[in-house]
Design a protein around this motif. Structure first.
Motif, PDB file in Angstrom:
ATOM      1  N   VAL A  81       7.952   8.718  -0.773  1.00  0.00           N
ATOM      2  CA  VAL A  81       6.633   8.091  -0.815  1.00  0.00           C
ATOM      3  C   VAL A  81       6.608   7.044  -1.910  1.00  0.00           C
ATOM      4  CG1 VAL A  81       4.167   8.472  -1.139  1.00  0.00           C
ATOM      5  CG2 VAL A  81       5.547  10.176   0.048  1.00  0.00           C
ATOM      6  N   LEU A  82       6.297   5.810  -1.533  1.00  0.00           N
ATOM      7  CA  LEU A  82       6.096   4.742  -2.498  1.00  0.00           C
ATOM      8  C   LEU A  82       4.606   4.622  -2.767  1.00  0.00           C
ATOM      9  CD1 LEU A  82       8.525   1.954  -1.224  1.00  0.00           C
ATOM     10  CD2 LEU A  82       8.918   3.676  -2.969  1.00  0.00           C
ATOM     11  N   PRO A  83       4.158   4.807  -3.995  1.00  0.00           N
ATOM     12  CA  PRO A  83       2.734   4.679  -4.291  1.00  0.00           C
ATOM     13  C   PRO A  83       2.301   3.222  -4.197  1.00  0.00           C
ATOM     14  CG  PRO A  83       3.979   4.925  -6.313  1.00  0.00           C
ATOM     15  CD  PRO A  83       4.961   5.111  -5.190  1.00  0.00           C
ATOM     16  N   PRO A  84       0.991   2.975  -4.154  1.00  0.00           N
ATOM     17  CA  PRO A  84       0.525   1.579  -4.129  1.00  0.00           C
ATOM     18  C   PRO A  84       1.046   0.815  -5.334  1.00  0.00           C
ATOM     19  CG  PRO A  84      -1.264   3.091  -3.653  1.00  0.00           C
ATOM     20  CD  PRO A  84      -0.105   3.934  -4.080  1.00  0.00           C
ATOM     21  N   SER A  85       1.763  -0.285  -5.093  1.00  0.00           N
ATOM     22  CA  SER A  85       2.395  -1.034  -6.178  1.00  0.00           C
ATOM     23  C   SER A  85       1.370  -1.886  -6.915  1.00  0.00           C
ATOM     24  CB  SER A  85       3.499  -1.934  -5.625  1.00  0.00           C
ATOM     25  OG  SER A  85       4.552  -1.147  -5.141  1.00  0.00           O
ATOM     26  N   ALA A 119       5.309   5.903   3.219  1.00  0.00           N
ATOM     27  CA  ALA A 119       6.435   6.848   3.158  1.00  0.00           C
ATOM     28  C   ALA A 119       7.624   6.250   3.886  1.00  0.00           C
ATOM     29  CB  ALA A 119       6.034   8.184   3.789  1.00  0.00           C
ATOM     30  N   ASP A 131       7.295  -2.278  -9.813  1.00  0.00           N
ATOM     31  CA  ASP A 131       7.073  -0.998  -9.152  1.00  0.00           C
ATOM     32  C   ASP A 131       7.688  -0.974  -7.764  1.00  0.00           C
ATOM     33  OD1 ASP A 131       5.624  -0.130 -11.339  1.00  0.00           O
ATOM     34  OD2 ASP A 131       3.737  -0.887 -10.559  1.00  0.00           O
ATOM     35  N   GLY A 152      10.780   1.393  -6.678  1.00  0.00           N
ATOM     36  CA  GLY A 152      10.606   2.315  -5.568  1.00  0.00           C
ATOM     37  C   GLY A 152      11.691   2.178  -4.528  1.00  0.00           C
ATOM     38  N   ASN A 182       0.835  -1.186   0.000  1.00  0.00           N
ATOM     39  CA  ASN A 182       0.000   0.000   0.000  1.00  0.00           C
ATOM     40  C   ASN A 182       0.880   1.251   0.000  1.00  0.00           C
ATOM     41  OD1 ASN A 182      -2.207  -1.711   0.180  1.00  0.00           O
ATOM     42  ND2 ASN A 182      -2.211  -1.647   2.429  1.00  0.00           N
ATOM     43  N   SER A 183       0.257   2.402  -0.155  1.00  0.00           N
ATOM     44  CA  SER A 183       1.009   3.647  -0.151  1.00  0.00           C
ATOM     45  C   SER A 183       1.698   3.825   1.200  1.00  0.00           C
ATOM     46  CB  SER A 183       0.071   4.826  -0.418  1.00  0.00           C
ATOM     47  OG  SER A 183       0.794   6.036  -0.461  1.00  0.00           O
ATOM     48  N   ALA A 207       1.707  -2.328   5.664  1.00  0.00           N
ATOM     49  CA  ALA A 207       1.542  -1.851   4.302  1.00  0.00           C
ATOM     50  C   ALA A 207       1.874  -2.913   3.266  1.00  0.00           C
ATOM     51  CB  ALA A 207       2.439  -0.626   4.058  1.00  0.00           C
TER      52      ALA A 207
END
Length: 375
Positions: free
Chosen positions: A331-335, A283, A340, A344, A280-281, A367
């Motif tokens: 911040v890693l966005p939702p993969s 940081a 991805d 990240g 999930n998203s 996450a």
């Protein structure tokens, strides 16, 4: 013509993108033969204790290994030589454990490879010969007898002031040195039902295998018992024998499913992530704090015309604190894919060791939708 050419290139690029994005089911599929094992078709472990003779002074020291002397005495007595009470100091005999794997459906007279491993303080088994050694199964019965020349991959050499050892010279192999003397009674052709065991138990994979078998055979012969077991029941009067059924279904292609799992080997820093790993998203900030202390003592002396005083060593310490790593939260966005997630983490510029800690922290935060297994 220019617009048409541009349109054709655009269509080609779009088609290539779709081909990359769509999963290739054929490439991901595996034969049933490669993902299951059939009940009854299995190997069995054999073990025995024996002696290796003919070593060039690299055998056991009898005063340190009394079992070697006892085994040597017992062997000589079976051959009609009375060695009781005699003092023996041979250096060309070694006590060994002999192990082998009995293949499924191995018949009498079949030859198998055996492994020989030293038990005492022998230095090298090179050039030795394994004396006839019975190999026992888990039930205590003798299933094979091993004998032959021991082949050793490693070697050792020693001089007055130096020595070198390459490989493991106290472990060897006797190729085709075992002869099967007893068969395991099992006839696959006599069975009317058999169970298939998945190598990697998974409910979805087992369900796919069951459906693929029933669809191919056009009958409800396969039943799903649990995530690791599928049972095949041959109907009465069915024209194909069970052996023929197994030969037919083992070539069916099935796409196995797998759990989202991350395998971490902290000793080597190896990380293996499955394609189903999702996060999930979240940081992330990563940094390393380095503290270095250097000592440069100085000598203090009194002046040339000073009255009294002593020469002393005065300590001088220098302490430096350095903090490296990411200065801000990343911040890693939702993969959506594993790529991805990897991109990240690589964007942080961290090594495998730090990445292990980051993955464990992501999992602890809830996450990461995956299982972490530390080897």
């Amino acid at each position: 013509m220019l617009h048409k050419s541009f349109f054709q290139k655009l269509v080609a690029i779009a088609g290539l993108s779709l081909a990359v994005m769509m999963p290739n089911e054929a490439a991901a599929s595996s034969r049933i033969k490669d993902i299951v094992s059939v009940e009854g078709i299995r190997e069995n472990q054999l073990i025995g204790y024996g002696l290796v003779v003919g070593l060039n002074g690299t055998g056991d020291t009898l005063r340190n290994t009394p079992y070697t002397e006892q085994s040597l005495t017992a062997m000589l007595e079976r051959l009609g030589v009375n060695a009781k009470g005699e003092t023996m100091r041979p250096e060309n005999v070694a006590a060994v454990m002999v192990t082998a794997t009995l293949p499924s459906f191995a018949r009498q007279g079949t030859r198998i490879d055996v492994q020989v491993s030293s038990m005492g303080d022998a230095e090298d088994l090179k050039g030795g010969t394994l004396i006839a050694t019975p190999l026992l199964g888990a039930d205590g019965e003798v299933y094979a007898v091993a004998q032959g020349s021991v082949a050793v991959a490693g070697f050792s050499a020693q001089g007055e002031a130096a020595s070198i050892v390459q490989g493991v010279p106290t472990n060897g192999r006797v190729a085709n040195g075992g002869i099967v003397e007893r068969e395991i009674p099992f006839e696959l052709s006599d069975l009317t039902a058999v169970k298939l065991s998945l190598h990697n138990p998974d409910l979805t994979t087992a369900q796919r295998i069951t459906q693929a078998i029933n669809t191919h055979l056009k009958t409800n012969m396969a039943r799903l018992l649990d995530p690791a077991t599928i049972q095949l029941d041959r109907p009465i009067g069915y024209e194909m024998a069970l052996v023929d059924i197994l030969t037919t279904i083992e070539q069916i292609a099935v796409t196995p499913d797998q759990k989202a799992r991350v395998i971490i080997d902290e000793r080597t820093g190896i990380i293996v992530m499955g394609s189903e790993v999702r996060i999930n998203s979240v940081a992330i900030a990563q940094g390393n704090l380095t503290i270095s202390i250097s000592e440069q003592p100085q000598v203090s002396q009194p002046g040339a015309f000073a009255q009294g005083g002593q020469t002393q060593v005065v300590p001088r310490s220098t302490v430096n604190v350095e903090e490296t790593g990411t200065e801000k939260l990343t911040v890693l966005p939702p993969s959506v894919t594993l790529q991805d997630l990897v991109d990240g983490l690589n964007a942080l510029g961290v090594g495998p060791r730090d990445m292990i800690s980051i993955l464990q922290a992501i999992k602890a935060s809830g996450a990461m939708q995956a299982e972490i297994q530390v080897m």
